[in-house]
Design an enzyme around this catalytic site. Structure first.
Site, PDB file in Angstrom:
ATOM      1  N   SER A  62     -10.590  -3.462 -14.117  1.00 55.63           N
ATOM      2  CA  SER A  62     -11.935  -4.034 -14.155  1.00 55.63           C
ATOM      3  C   SER A  62     -13.012  -2.965 -14.350  1.00 55.63           C
ATOM      4  O   SER A  62     -12.821  -1.796 -14.009  1.00 55.63           O
ATOM      5  CB  SER A  62     -12.222  -4.803 -12.865  1.00 55.63           C
TER       6      SER A  62
HETATM    7  N1  SAH Z   1      -7.718  -4.990  -9.550  1.00 55.57           N
HETATM    8  C1  SAH Z   1      -6.974  -4.613 -10.723  1.00 55.57           C
HETATM    9  C2  SAH Z   1      -7.215  -5.599 -11.823  1.00 55.57           C
HETATM   10  C3  SAH Z   1      -5.982  -5.836 -12.623  1.00 55.57           C
HETATM   11  S1  SAH Z   1      -6.032  -7.211 -13.739  1.00 55.57           S
HETATM   12  C4  SAH Z   1      -7.282  -3.185 -11.115  1.00 55.57           C
HETATM   13  O1  SAH Z   1      -8.146  -2.582 -10.471  1.00 55.57           O
HETATM   14  O2  SAH Z   1      -6.658  -2.636 -12.018  1.00 55.57           O
HETATM   15  C5  SAH Z   1      -5.405  -8.528 -12.741  1.00 55.57           C
HETATM   16  C6  SAH Z   1      -3.986  -8.435 -12.324  1.00 55.57           C
HETATM   17  O3  SAH Z   1      -3.665  -9.654 -11.665  1.00 55.57           O
HETATM   18  C7  SAH Z   1      -2.951  -8.280 -13.418  1.00 55.57           C
HETATM   19  O4  SAH Z   1      -2.204  -7.127 -13.194  1.00 55.57           O
HETATM   20  C8  SAH Z   1      -2.074  -9.534 -13.301  1.00 55.57           C
HETATM   21  O5  SAH Z   1      -0.705  -9.302 -13.559  1.00 55.57           O
HETATM   22  C9  SAH Z   1      -2.306  -9.907 -11.845  1.00 55.57           C
HETATM   23  N2  SAH Z   1      -2.043 -11.298 -11.476  1.00 55.57           N
HETATM   24  C10 SAH Z   1      -2.337 -12.442 -12.147  1.00 55.57           C
HETATM   25  N3  SAH Z   1      -1.953 -13.523 -11.441  1.00 55.57           N
HETATM   26  C11 SAH Z   1      -1.405 -13.050 -10.281  1.00 55.57           C
HETATM   27  C12 SAH Z   1      -0.832 -13.669  -9.123  1.00 55.57           C
HETATM   28  N4  SAH Z   1      -0.729 -14.990  -8.989  1.00 55.57           N
HETATM   29  N5  SAH Z   1      -0.390 -12.871  -8.131  1.00 55.57           N
HETATM   30  C13 SAH Z   1      -0.472 -11.524  -8.221  1.00 55.57           C
HETATM   31  N6  SAH Z   1      -0.992 -10.883  -9.282  1.00 55.57           N
HETATM   32  C14 SAH Z   1      -1.468 -11.631 -10.295  1.00 55.57           C
END
Ligand code: SAH
Length: 217
Positions: A62
């Site tokens: 993000s």
């Molecule tokens: N906070 C992260 C953002 C990553 S993008 C950072 O700082 O890099 C969001 C992430 O959520 C992705 O890696 C995706 O695989 C994960 N995601 C999506 N649905 C999910 C779920 N139900 N449970 C766990 N992770 C999930």
């Protein structure tokens, strides 16, 4: 060679403090956590740009300003126990971990979970536990949480998150009827059945996929 320490300081001044973030804990965490370690090697030079960046598995780390806004809205304190959904690169978990007592972070993609675990361990974040699984059901084993933060957007606030939130706890998550456009909201639990919702802004996160999120097709 880029001076990452200087670039990080500029990021905090312009993108974070410059946009009105005042929480001293958040500003200090953003100054300390090396974002360049959480982005893919070939994108390191863009680590302090004012934008989200692609990571593995078609996901994204993000935008720093959005991470800061979410952490401020989560009202984190040193004794808090936090649930972070969607570990991704591990960056948001690291920012939270720099402020609070412990972070449980849940990621559904095994490749990302492994690589975030490795990065966090290498940087010495011993107060983050990365769990592989569907975060839409929360993580009952360590509940209740003082804050629940989601880095992916779902169609509604998952029921389990409301249940696993302490009284006085805060959920910060993107919610929307479309998979890639959401309203960022803060939900505070004032009592057993008393929740108060506040709109923080319009955002675009990757979809939250799971039992109480979007389906995977
Ligand atoms: N906070 C992260 C953002 C990553 S993008 C950072 O700082 O890099 C969001 C992430 O959520 C992705 O890696 C995706 O695989 C994960 N995601 C999506 N649905 C999910 C779920 N139900 N449970 C766990 N992770 C999930």
């Amino acid at each position: 060679m880029i001076d990452f320490t200087e670039a990080r300081e500029w990021m905090v001044v312009r993108q974070i403090a410059g946009r009105g973030i005042r929480d001293a804990n958040v500003l200090s965490a953003m100054r300390r956590v090396p974002r360049e370690e959480f982005v893919p090697a070939q994108l390191r030079e863009y680590a302090y740009d004012d934008s989200a960046l692609p990571i593995a598995s078609q996901q994204a780390i993000s935008q720093p300003a959005v991470v800061a806004q979410m952490m401020e809205a989560a009202e984190l304190g040193p004794h808090d126990r936090v649930l972070d959904i969607g570990t991704g690169s591990g960056y948001a978990a690291a920012i939270a971990a720099a402020i609070v007592a412990h972070v449980h972070s849940v990621e559904r993609d095994p490749v990302l979970a492994d690589s975030a675990r490795e990065t966090l361990a290498r940087l010495g974040f011993s107060n983050v536990t990365v769990h592989l699984g569907d975060g839409t059901v929360g993580l009952d084993a360590y509940a209740p949480y003082d804050a629940i933060i989601a880095g992916a957007g779902g169609p509604r606030v998952p029921r389990a998150w409301r249940m696993q939130l302490s009284i006085g706890g805060r959920i910060v998550m993107p919610v929307g009827r479309e998979q890639h456009h959401q309203r960022l909201i803060q939900l505070v639990r004032h009592g057993e059945h008393d929740y108060h919702e506040r709109w923080l802004g319009d955002v675009s996160f990757v979809p939250l996929i799971g039992e109480d999120g979007w389906s995977d097709y």
